[in-house]
Write a protein that holds these residues in place. Structure first.
Motif, PDB file in Angstrom:
ATOM      1  N   SER A 160     -50.695 100.741  20.602  1.00 13.46           N
ATOM      2  CA  SER A 160     -51.314 101.019  21.896  1.00 13.46           C
ATOM      3  C   SER A 160     -50.748 102.321  22.449  1.00 13.46           C
ATOM      4  O   SER A 160     -49.797 102.336  23.237  1.00 13.46           O
ATOM      5  CB  SER A 160     -51.052  99.858  22.865  1.00 13.46           C
TER       6      SER A 160
ATOM      7  N   SER B 258     -56.531  89.306  20.953  1.00 13.32           N
ATOM      8  CA  SER B 258     -57.482  89.925  21.886  1.00 13.32           C
ATOM      9  C   SER B 258     -58.779  90.354  21.220  1.00 13.32           C
ATOM     10  O   SER B 258     -59.641  90.951  21.865  1.00 13.32           O
ATOM     11  CB  SER B 258     -56.836  91.142  22.557  1.00 13.32           C
TER      12      SER B 258
ATOM     13  N   THR C 288     -56.751  95.395  22.267  1.00 12.80           N
ATOM     14  CA  THR C 288     -55.486  96.036  22.631  1.00 12.80           C
ATOM     15  C   THR C 288     -55.055  97.109  21.644  1.00 12.80           C
ATOM     16  O   THR C 288     -54.078  97.811  21.899  1.00 12.80           O
ATOM     17  CB  THR C 288     -54.358  94.989  22.745  1.00 12.80           C
TER      18      THR C 288
ATOM     19  N   GLY D 199     -57.711 102.381  23.930  1.00 16.30           N
ATOM     20  CA  GLY D 199     -58.527 101.549  24.809  1.00 16.30           C
ATOM     21  C   GLY D 199     -59.652 102.303  25.485  1.00 16.30           C
ATOM     22  O   GLY D 199     -60.353 101.749  26.335  1.00 16.30           O
TER      23      GLY D 199
ATOM     24  N   LYS E 242     -52.931  93.964  26.965  1.00 14.67           N
ATOM     25  CA  LYS E 242     -52.872  95.417  26.818  1.00 14.67           C
ATOM     26  C   LYS E 242     -51.627  95.976  27.492  1.00 14.67           C
ATOM     27  O   LYS E 242     -50.980  96.894  26.972  1.00 14.67           O
ATOM     28  CB  LYS E 242     -54.134  96.051  27.422  1.00 14.67           C
TER      29      LYS E 242
ATOM     30  N   THR F   8     -48.803  97.935  25.258  1.00 11.55           N
ATOM     31  CA  THR F   8     -48.424  99.315  25.568  1.00 11.55           C
ATOM     32  C   THR F   8     -46.929  99.428  25.802  1.00 11.55           C
ATOM     33  O   THR F   8     -46.285 100.386  25.342  1.00 11.55           O
ATOM     34  CB  THR F   8     -49.192  99.804  26.814  1.00 11.55           C
TER      35      THR F   8
ATOM     36  N   PRO G  43     -53.842 104.320  27.590  1.00  9.37           N
ATOM     37  CA  PRO G  43     -53.653 102.882  27.769  1.00  9.37           C
ATOM     38  C   PRO G  43     -53.537 102.473  29.237  1.00  9.37           C
ATOM     39  O   PRO G  43     -54.028 101.414  29.630  1.00  9.37           O
ATOM     40  CB  PRO G  43     -52.349 102.599  27.006  1.00  9.37           C
TER      41      PRO G  43
ATOM     42  N   SER H  93     -56.940 102.175  30.682  1.00  8.04           N
ATOM     43  CA  SER H  93     -57.650 100.959  30.270  1.00  8.04           C
ATOM     44  C   SER H  93     -57.106  99.735  30.997  1.00  8.04           C
ATOM     45  O   SER H  93     -57.867  98.824  31.352  1.00  8.04           O
ATOM     46  CB  SER H  93     -57.548 100.772  28.750  1.00  8.04           C
TER      47      SER H  93
END
Length: 446
Positions: free
Chosen positions: A131, A295, A299, A303, A325, A329, A344, A347
């Motif tokens: 991420s 997910s 993720t 994103g 997420k 991250t 990220p 998102s």
């Protein structure tokens, strides 16, 4: 009383020094080169994540092996050969600009060598499905290119290393987001605190030329397209306030977690990370892979595609996926791989806005998603002007200027009650480490 400028005298002065024009040509050339490097990094990151997506679509469970192994390899290579390339890249540039940072050691944080390493290892992070974002690293990439120009400039040139680093960082943001105004504000708000008159020309030149290169490669399009919002009225106040407060709290917690993790705060997990960094990265990669599988792949990566779908009304990010997420991250950054958090963060903020939009009228969705993006990014970076301008330019949301500005300012204010500014704290950690080492060893990763 100041005399009026003498046009002919000034023109003769400008034309009399050939070296002055050579210096200007060098700066122009490096600004174009910085744009090309950012474009190359963008293409490499997109290609690398495409490879990961192909693997995930064909053999989803293979990521349980692929992601941990590649993450461990990235961290091993980073720590062994390019420790200055770890993390976002923005703290490195801020530290190199700090007055207390040893001038002779700037090359350990910003250099052409680290630019190439950042591009390669950053693309590898995308290939691992981590991420990460490419926008923060683009700051270090472009700054590393621009600082290289100093060795070719004349000794008496007014363009110093500081101006080149700021110009490179601003150009990196502008080219990565296709947001030239954000580049200017980022230079003032995040890198310098003010725009010096003698450096302003270099900064604007770098932003314009790097931006032109990016536009030539990808077209003059908004990053997330153009959002369509209804007439904004008082009915947006309640949901908008909820988004701002939620993004502020979440962003403040995220920033605090990041600072505690990346500055080596005393705790058991950081002790294990310091002792076995590669093994820690492998476990972190496994966690990210599991979160990605749970997910449904949302993720993985920056994103950005999920945000585009949400803004278009074709997809939604449930509160659970937003939380996953958030964790992915944080874990990715904690592993110490080269990669940013801008995309990220956008998102995650979009997910916060979309969650609130479920309880409001449907036509408020795009507006609340955009506000969530601006709010969470402002809360994480505590740079509200940069955050709201980035989002405004990314969604072509000029009709939402006041809404985005208010959300970013309120979220940043809430975040300041919870955490120190993220990039500033990480930069001070790098400066303190370099100063304490007194020229011995290498600065720790941010």
């Amino acid at each position: 009383m100041n005399a009026e400028p003498d046009f002919l005298a000034n023109l003769r002065t400008e034309l009399s020094s050939w070296r002055l024009w050579v210096d200007r040509a060098i700066v122009l050339g490096y600004a174009l080169l910085a744009g090309l490097f950012v474009v190359a990094f963008t293409l490499a990151a997109n290609w690398a994540f495409g490879l990961f997506e192909a693997l995930y679509s064909r053999h989803a469970w293979a990521v349980l092996v692929w992601t941990p192994v590649l993450t461990a390899g990235i961290v091993w290579a980073t720590r062994r050969w390019f420790p200055g390339s770890a993390g976002s890249g923005i703290p490195q540039v801020k530290a190199a600009l700090h007055s207390e940072f040893p001038a002779g050691r700037r090359g350990s944080l910003v250099s052409l060598r680290l630019t190439l390493a950042k591009m390669a290892l950053g693309a590898a992070s995308f290939a691992a499905g981590l991420s990460v974002g490419r926008e923060g690293p683009s700051v270090q990439v472009a700054a590393g290119v621009m600082q290289h120009a100093r060795r070719w400039l004349s000794p008496g040139s007014s363009v110093d290393m500081r101006a080149l680093l700021v110009a490179g960082g601003a150009a990196g943001i502008a080219a990565a987001f296709n947001a030239p105004l954000a580049g200017v504000v980022f230079a003032i708000e995040e890198l310098t605190g003010r725009l010096e008159a003698r450096a302003s020309g270099v900064i604007l030149t770098a932003i314009v030329l790097a931006g032109l290169v990016a536009v030539s490669a990808f077209g003059n399009l908004s990053y997330f397209g153009v959002i369509r919002v209804p007439r904004l009225g008082w009915d947006l106040v309640g949901p908008g306030l909820t988004v701002a407060l939620g993004a502020g709290v979440a962003g403040g917690l995220f920033s605090r977690l990041m600072i505690a993790s990346l500055t080596g705060s005393p705790q058991r997990l950081n002790t294990l990370r310091a002792r076995w960094p590669v093994r820690f990265a492998a476990v972190g990669g496994l966690v990210v892979a599991v979160l990605g599988l749970v997910s449904g792949g949302v993720t993985f990566g920056a994103g950005s595609e999920a945000v585009k779908q949400m803004l278009a009304g074709h997809d939604e990010l449930t509160p659970l996926f937003t939380l996953l997420k958030f964790i992915a991250t944080w874990i990715t950054a904690w592993c110490g791989v080269p990669g940013g958090i801008f995309a990220p963060s956008l998102s995650i903020g979009a997910g916060i806005g979309e969650t609130v939009a479920r309880f409001a009228t449907p036509d408020m969705g795009p507006a609340l998603i955009a506000m969530g993006m601006a709010g969470f990014l402002a809360a994480v970076t505590q740079a509200p002007l940069t955050a709201f301008i980035i989002v405004m330019e990314m969604v072509d949301g000029h009709s939402m200027v006041l809404s985005l500005m208010a959300c970013a300012m309120l979220a940043s204010l809430v975040s300041r009650m919870i955490s120190r500014p993220l990039y500033e704290a990480l930069a001070h950690h790098l400066v303190a480490t370099a100063t304490a080492s007194s020229g011995q060893g290498k600065p720790q990763e941010p």
